[in-house]
Design a protein around this motif. Structure first.
Motif, PDB file in Angstrom:
ATOM      1  N   PHE A 195       0.723  -1.260  -0.093  1.00 31.02           N
ATOM      2  CA  PHE A 195       0.165   0.056  -0.025  1.00 31.02           C
ATOM      3  C   PHE A 195       0.798   1.230  -0.138  1.00 31.02           C
ATOM      4  N   LEU A 196       2.094   1.114   0.149  1.00 27.77           N
ATOM      5  CA  LEU A 196       3.090   2.367   0.131  1.00 27.77           C
ATOM      6  C   LEU A 196       4.173   1.852  -0.806  1.00 27.77           C
ATOM      7  N   PRO A 197       4.283   2.631  -2.003  1.00 28.66           N
ATOM      8  CA  PRO A 197       5.032   2.228  -3.319  1.00 28.66           C
ATOM      9  C   PRO A 197       6.653   2.388  -3.017  1.00 28.66           C
ATOM     10  N   ALA A 198       6.747   3.453  -1.821  1.00 30.04           N
ATOM     11  CA  ALA A 198       8.118   3.563  -1.480  1.00 30.04           C
ATOM     12  C   ALA A 198       8.755   2.445  -0.636  1.00 30.04           C
ATOM     13  N   PHE A 199       8.088   1.388  -0.411  1.00 34.10           N
ATOM     14  CA  PHE A 199       8.914   0.295   0.449  1.00 34.10           C
ATOM     15  C   PHE A 199       8.950  -0.747  -0.688  1.00 34.10           C
ATOM     16  N   PRO A 200      10.155  -1.415  -0.717  1.00 28.92           N
ATOM     17  CA  PRO A 200      10.410  -2.603  -1.471  1.00 28.92           C
ATOM     18  C   PRO A 200       9.599  -3.865  -1.210  1.00 28.92           C
ATOM     19  N   PRO A 201       9.374  -4.690  -2.029  1.00 30.56           N
ATOM     20  CA  PRO A 201       8.662  -5.993  -1.432  1.00 30.56           C
ATOM     21  C   PRO A 201       9.394  -6.861  -0.567  1.00 30.56           C
ATOM     22  N   THR A 202      10.537  -6.647  -0.311  1.00 26.97           N
ATOM     23  CA  THR A 202      11.330  -7.354   0.747  1.00 26.97           C
ATOM     24  C   THR A 202      11.156  -6.948   2.060  1.00 26.97           C
ATOM     25  N   ASP A 203      10.463  -5.789   2.371  1.00 31.29           N
ATOM     26  CA  ASP A 203      10.177  -5.273   3.566  1.00 31.29           C
ATOM     27  C   ASP A 203       9.173  -5.736   4.235  1.00 31.29           C
ATOM     28  N   GLU A 204       9.297  -5.973   5.538  1.00 29.30           N
ATOM     29  CA  GLU A 204       7.831  -6.762   6.126  1.00 29.30           C
ATOM     30  C   GLU A 204       7.943  -6.317   7.626  1.00 29.30           C
TER      31      GLU A 204
ATOM     32  N   ALA B 220       5.163  -6.410  11.266  1.00 27.62           N
ATOM     33  CA  ALA B 220       3.931  -7.480  11.748  1.00 27.62           C
ATOM     34  C   ALA B 220       2.704  -6.373  12.136  1.00 27.62           C
ATOM     35  N   TYR B 221       2.977  -5.302  13.096  1.00 19.62           N
ATOM     36  CA  TYR B 221       1.671  -4.436  13.371  1.00 19.62           C
ATOM     37  C   TYR B 221       1.967  -3.065  13.124  1.00 19.62           C
ATOM     38  N   ALA B 222       3.340  -2.551  12.763  1.00 18.94           N
ATOM     39  CA  ALA B 222       3.334  -1.099  12.613  1.00 18.94           C
ATOM     40  C   ALA B 222       2.703  -0.661  11.334  1.00 18.94           C
ATOM     41  N   GLU B 223       2.415   0.381  11.191  1.00 20.07           N
ATOM     42  CA  GLU B 223       1.590   0.752   9.980  1.00 20.07           C
ATOM     43  C   GLU B 223       2.613   0.362   8.610  1.00 20.07           C
ATOM     44  N   GLY B 224       3.750   0.957   8.682  1.00 24.04           N
ATOM     45  CA  GLY B 224       4.456   0.731   7.408  1.00 24.04           C
ATOM     46  C   GLY B 224       5.952   0.495   7.496  1.00 24.04           C
ATOM     47  N   SER B 225       6.267   0.829   8.968  1.00 27.68           N
ATOM     48  CA  SER B 225       8.047   0.543   8.804  1.00 27.68           C
ATOM     49  C   SER B 225       8.117   0.199  10.429  1.00 27.68           C
ATOM     50  N   PRO B 226       9.260  -0.530  10.675  1.00 31.55           N
ATOM     51  CA  PRO B 226       9.744  -0.804  12.082  1.00 31.55           C
ATOM     52  C   PRO B 226      10.430   0.394  12.843  1.00 31.55           C
ATOM     53  N   ILE B 227      11.008   1.349  12.030  1.00 25.46           N
ATOM     54  CA  ILE B 227      11.796   2.374  12.420  1.00 25.46           C
ATOM     55  C   ILE B 227      11.026   3.717  12.186  1.00 25.46           C
ATOM     56  N   LEU B 228      10.838   4.566  13.100  1.00 25.71           N
ATOM     57  CA  LEU B 228      10.589   5.976  12.829  1.00 25.71           C
ATOM     58  C   LEU B 228      11.579   6.846  13.507  1.00 25.71           C
ATOM     59  N   LEU B 229      12.593   7.719  12.706  1.00 27.50           N
ATOM     60  CA  LEU B 229      13.530   8.506  13.356  1.00 27.50           C
ATOM     61  C   LEU B 229      13.029  10.034  13.029  1.00 27.50           C
ATOM     62  N   ILE B 230      13.261  10.683  14.361  1.00 27.12           N
ATOM     63  CA  ILE B 230      13.052  12.250  14.493  1.00 27.12           C
ATOM     64  C   ILE B 230      14.303  12.853  15.111  1.00 27.12           C
ATOM     65  N   SER B 231      14.617  14.108  14.712  1.00 30.32           N
ATOM     66  CA  SER B 231      15.453  15.018  15.484  1.00 30.32           C
ATOM     67  C   SER B 231      15.055  15.936  16.513  1.00 30.32           C
ATOM     68  N   GLU B 232      15.707  15.925  17.630  1.00 27.03           N
ATOM     69  CA  GLU B 232      15.320  16.870  18.416  1.00 27.03           C
ATOM     70  C   GLU B 232      15.269  18.190  18.012  1.00 27.03           C
TER      71      GLU B 232
END
Length: 250
Positions: free
Chosen positions: A107-116, A118-130
């Motif tokens: 459902f998100l073309p930016a992610f390759p078919p190898t990405d998996e 479980a329950y996260a919306e789209g990614s296991p990692i969300l990074l933000i800077s202070e």
């Protein structure tokens, strides 16, 4: 990455997020000695083994119409989470290795078919800077906390939105590949201290100055970008204080 391996589902298998049940943000979890402990206001602590009995049922759990699997944490956990959330009957389930996963690329073309995931919306990692959070807070009448955005990696000592350009990074010995900026939704308007959704800020301010690339409009719709979603190219260990490195200095 075991922090994103539990989810709440309704008895029809649909996952429940804080967008539908804001009180979820008041729930805290600790893990020790093979058990997770759930705490919430006015609730007795609930202790659940990480390794659940193989006789516990396995559920098909849906998010955005795409299924993963999870093992039921038992009737006591179901009653606890249902009482706390004060809604229709719910179950708590746990993802185990080798269970069915979801593919965000469906459902998100930016992610390759190898990405998996479980329950996260789209990614296991969300990074933000202070620095990005500070820049946003300088525009707000009432400041917000980083918990409004729920990253699992927070970076210091960089410029605001510098993370937008980090396509490939190394933290510890983990290689991460940037997939897309994170489209922010009404979840960001939930007060992490009260579990109440105000429906306006900081989303209104983010929309005033944070815009996606026109080529990504289909994915973002009316949601402003803030923070970055990463895929994991090489697994390993990340520790607090690890520097963020880019390819030229690996």
């Amino acid at each position: 990455m075991r922090d994103r391996c539990w989810t709440v589902i309704k008895e029809d298998g649909n996952m429940v997020s804080a967008k539908q049940a804001p009180r979820l943000v008041l729930l805290s979890v600790t893990c020790e000695d093979g058990y997770i402990t759930l705490n919430a206001p006015e609730m007795k602590a609930l202790r659940i083994p990480v390794e659940l009995p193989s006789t516990n049922s396995v559920w098909n759990c849906r998010r955005f119409g795409i299924e993963a699997q999870g093992r039921d944490c038992g009737d006591e956990a179901a009653q606890w989470i249902t009482t706390f959330m004060n809604m229709v009957p719910c179950r708590l389930v746990h993802y185990e290795a080798n269970m069915l996963t979801r593919k965000p690329g469906d459902f998100l073309p930016a992610f390759p078919p190898t990405d998996e995931v479980a329950y996260a919306e789209g990614s296991p990692i969300l990074l933000i800077s202070e620095a990005s959070l500070e820049d946003l807070n300088n525009r707000l009448e009432k400041k917000v906390a980083i918990t409004n955005f729920r990253p699992n990696i927070l970076v210091t000592d960089c410029s605001p939105y510098e993370e937008d350009a980090w396509v490939e990074i190394l933290i510890g010995n983990v290689e991460l590949k940037g997939r897309m900026s994170c489209p922010r939704c009404v979840f960001t308007t939930i007060d992490p201290d009260t579990g109440i959704m105000n429906g306006k800020e900081p989303l209104k301010t983010l929309k005033s100055y944070r815009k996606c690339d026109p080529s990504e409009q289909h994915d973002f719709k009316n949601n402003p970008p803030f923070g970055w979603l990463y895929g994991i190219d090489k697994t390993g260990i990340v520790e607090v204080g690890d520097p963020v490195k880019q390819p030229q200095i690996w």
